[in-house]
Design a protein around this motif. Structure first.
Motif, PDB file in Angstrom:
ATOM      1  N   THR A 248     -34.944 -20.700 151.708  1.00 58.96           N
ATOM      2  CA  THR A 248     -34.191 -19.498 151.336  1.00 58.96           C
ATOM      3  C   THR A 248     -33.682 -19.640 149.912  1.00 58.96           C
ATOM      4  N   ILE A 249     -33.888 -18.594 149.138  1.00 61.12           N
ATOM      5  CA  ILE A 249     -33.370 -18.514 147.765  1.00 61.12           C
ATOM      6  C   ILE A 249     -32.295 -17.441 147.771  1.00 61.12           C
ATOM      7  N   SER A 250     -31.091 -17.800 147.388  1.00 61.51           N
ATOM      8  CA  SER A 250     -29.937 -16.885 147.435  1.00 61.51           C
ATOM      9  C   SER A 250     -29.441 -16.611 146.029  1.00 61.51           C
ATOM     10  N   VAL A 251     -29.296 -15.316 145.709  1.00 57.22           N
ATOM     11  CA  VAL A 251     -28.865 -14.895 144.374  1.00 57.22           C
ATOM     12  C   VAL A 251     -27.646 -13.983 144.512  1.00 57.22           C
ATOM     13  N   ASP A 252     -26.612 -14.285 143.751  1.00 61.16           N
ATOM     14  CA  ASP A 252     -25.402 -13.454 143.683  1.00 61.16           C
ATOM     15  C   ASP A 252     -25.332 -12.878 142.279  1.00 61.16           C
ATOM     16  N   LEU A 253     -25.723 -11.612 142.128  1.00 66.11           N
ATOM     17  CA  LEU A 253     -25.759 -11.000 140.798  1.00 66.11           C
ATOM     18  C   LEU A 253     -24.371 -10.836 140.204  1.00 66.11           C
ATOM     19  N   GLN A 254     -23.403 -10.572 141.055  1.00 67.85           N
ATOM     20  CA  GLN A 254     -22.047 -10.346 140.560  1.00 67.85           C
ATOM     21  C   GLN A 254     -21.456 -11.613 139.959  1.00 67.85           C
ATOM     22  N   ASN A 255     -21.648 -12.720 140.657  1.00 63.12           N
ATOM     23  CA  ASN A 255     -21.099 -13.988 140.161  1.00 63.12           C
ATOM     24  C   ASN A 255     -22.099 -14.792 139.344  1.00 63.12           C
ATOM     25  N   ASN A 271     -29.866 -13.449 133.214  1.00 61.67           N
ATOM     26  CA  ASN A 271     -30.298 -12.064 133.026  1.00 61.67           C
ATOM     27  C   ASN A 271     -31.205 -11.587 134.167  1.00 61.67           C
ATOM     28  N   GLY A 272     -30.832 -11.944 135.393  1.00 63.89           N
ATOM     29  CA  GLY A 272     -31.589 -11.492 136.554  1.00 63.89           C
ATOM     30  C   GLY A 272     -32.887 -12.232 136.803  1.00 63.89           C
ATOM     31  N   GLU A 273     -33.128 -13.343 136.136  1.00 68.10           N
ATOM     32  CA  GLU A 273     -34.349 -14.115 136.339  1.00 68.10           C
ATOM     33  C   GLU A 273     -33.998 -15.499 136.881  1.00 68.10           C
ATOM     34  N   VAL A 274     -34.624 -15.848 138.005  1.00 72.25           N
ATOM     35  CA  VAL A 274     -34.402 -17.151 138.626  1.00 72.25           C
ATOM     36  C   VAL A 274     -35.640 -18.010 138.402  1.00 72.25           C
ATOM     37  N   ALA A 275     -35.466 -19.122 137.717  1.00 80.04           N
ATOM     38  CA  ALA A 275     -36.555 -20.075 137.503  1.00 80.04           C
ATOM     39  C   ALA A 275     -36.444 -21.174 138.559  1.00 80.04           C
ATOM     40  N   LEU A 276     -37.560 -21.451 139.241  1.00 79.90           N
ATOM     41  CA  LEU A 276     -37.540 -22.419 140.331  1.00 79.90           C
ATOM     42  C   LEU A 276     -38.699 -23.396 140.221  1.00 79.90           C
ATOM     43  N   THR A 277     -38.493 -24.566 140.826  1.00 76.15           N
ATOM     44  CA  THR A 277     -39.566 -25.516 141.061  1.00 76.15           C
ATOM     45  C   THR A 277     -39.593 -25.793 142.556  1.00 76.15           C
ATOM     46  N   SER A 278     -40.759 -25.599 143.170  1.00 72.23           N
ATOM     47  CA  SER A 278     -40.877 -25.725 144.616  1.00 72.23           C
ATOM     48  C   SER A 278     -41.893 -26.803 144.979  1.00 72.23           C
ATOM     49  N   GLN A 418     -37.927 -12.261 139.172  1.00 79.64           N
ATOM     50  CA  GLN A 418     -37.156 -11.324 138.349  1.00 79.64           C
ATOM     51  C   GLN A 418     -36.530 -10.256 139.231  1.00 79.64           C
ATOM     52  N   ILE A 419     -35.254  -9.971 138.985  1.00 85.12           N
ATOM     53  CA  ILE A 419     -34.524  -8.955 139.736  1.00 85.12           C
ATOM     54  C   ILE A 419     -34.029  -7.921 138.756  1.00 85.12           C
TER      55      ILE A 419
END
Length: 420
Positions: A248-255, A271-278, A418-419
């Motif tokens: 699960t990847i969890s993103v809180d835009l407000q915080n 800026n709404g972009e999550v970079a991940l390594t899986s 990207q969100i």
């Protein structure tokens, strides 16, 4: 002693194709059977020797659950019945000390003729003997039912009866296999019933252009193509007790925060972009949904993504709608959908893991092809007749780098969500 009747039966769709079939209700999958370092043996007849469902299983376990470090071998043998494997199981399989085994027999045991009680008892006795020998050797077992037939087997000269009678026989053996599993206290994988339902439904759902009809059980009516093998792989993976939670990847835009569970690391969020390594992949099958040679098509007949392939993205702080872009594809979701979580694996079937997943699958295919050669040509060939233990040792030297290549193929995947 097992309790006898009254039985629960599987619910049946409407239609003439189902009128004479009354399969007993299959048991629900039990607890997780696999533990770290398990050695899985995938055992069966020519349908196993196709190295398709076995390949899907091994690739899934290797790429989607790398932390378990499961090693896999396939032992398919064309034309084999349960008595055939009983004769060779010590030499070919038990010498490798499997800790978990899946079994898929019944198509040849049905002998391509209508059911009779004597043959049913023969199947039960031989399947039971296999299970007991595996258990005595320290292996957990999944008893698989046979699949279904789509045509009469043209290469069997002694075949008698109609296609309907052949499937009635296979359905009877399915129930016998389930009873064997219940009697022996092991798991059961139902292949016949979901495959039969899909075989009946598929032509209406995917009619094609008429030149090449959709054939769930393959062109010869016995050996499925990739769609049918996807159903088989699902049956075995589910019966092994896998929960399908791949992260699960969890993103809180407000915080302005982003986190991820094990197997996925957040490298940055801006800026709404999550970079991940899986290091844990989702299961990838980006093909067409209307072709019987497509894994993705087979997945439309079973809850594969829902039960076995959940890579979840949860986003809070969205007002109205948001567009998610992943791997070059974009989809728009509501705030409530994102708050509850979307399954990236299901929504984005072409995704950043596809190339890496295919690399693992290619390595698995090469290794399993050698395993067929090792068992059929080497263990049952001249080298083994001259010196069995030397044949094993020499062939294992060839097998080892192929098995290592499967492990080495699982490399970290870097990707961006990207969100907007």
């Amino acid at each position: 002693m097992p309790q006898l009747g009254p039985y629960e039966y599987e619910p049946k769709p409407e239609g003439e194709a189902f009128q004479k079939l009354n399969p007993r209700k299959a048991p629900a999958a039990g607890a997780m059977m696999l533990k770290k370092g398990d050695r899985l043996a995938i055992i069966g007849d020519s349908i196993t020797e196709q190295r398709m469902y076995s390949r899907l299983i091994e690739t899934y376990l290797t790429a989607c659950m790398p932390e378990l470090e499961i090693s896999v071998r396939q032992y398919g043998w064309s034309g084999e019945k349960t008595d055939g494997f009983l004769r060779r199981m010590e030499n070919d399989c038990l010498r490798f000390d499997p800790t978990v085994a899946t079994l898929c027999y019944g198509m040849n045991d049905a002998r391509y003729r209508p059911f009779d009680v004597t043959n049913g008892k023969w199947y039960e006795d031989h399947y039971t003997a296999i299970v007991r020998r595996l258990k005595n050797a320290g292996s957990k077992v999944v008893v698989g039912s046979p699949g279904c037939s789509g045509k009469l087997a043209t290469w069997v000269g002694s075949r008698v009866g109609t296609l309907e009678e052949h499937n009635q026989h296979l359905c009877a053996l399915r129930d016998i296999a389930m009873q064997v599993a219940e009697n022996e206290g092991v798991a059961f994988a139902d292949i016949f019933w979901p495959m039969y339902k899909a075989r009946v439904a598929a032509p209406g759902l995917y009619p094609g252009d008429g030149s090449k009809p959709y054939e769930m059980v393959g062109r010869d009516g016995i050996h499925p193509d990739w769609a049918g093998h996807a159903i088989m792989a699902y049956a075995f993976l589910e019966s092994l007790g896998l929960d399908g939670d791949l992260g699960t990847i969890s993103v809180d835009l407000q915080n302005k925060t982003a986190t991820a569970t094990d197997g996925h690391n957040v490298d940055g969020f801006d800026n709404g972009e999550v970079a991940l390594t899986s290091t844990r992949y989702c299961f990838c099958a980006p093909g067409p949904i209307d072709r019987d040679n497509s894994v993705r098509s087979g997945m439309t007949f079973i809850p594969f993504d829902e039960k076995l392939n959940r890579l979840t993205l949860k986003v809070t702080g969205v007002s109205g709608l948001a567009t998610i872009t992943w791997g070059g594809a974009s989809k728009t979701f509501s705030a409530s959908q994102l708050r509850e979580g979307i399954n990236l694996a299901a929504e984005f079937t072409s995704n950043p893991f596809c190339g890496a997943f295919a690399r693992v699958d290619d390595a698995v295919a090469e290794k399993q092809a050698y395993e067929t050669k090792q068992i059929k040509q080497i263990f049952h060939g001249r080298a083994a007749r001259d010196n069995m233990e030397q044949a094993v040792a020499d062939s294992e030297k060839e097998h080892a780098p192929l098995a290592q290549a499967v492990r080495d193929a699982v490399r970290p995947v870097r990707h961006v969500i990207q969100i907007r």
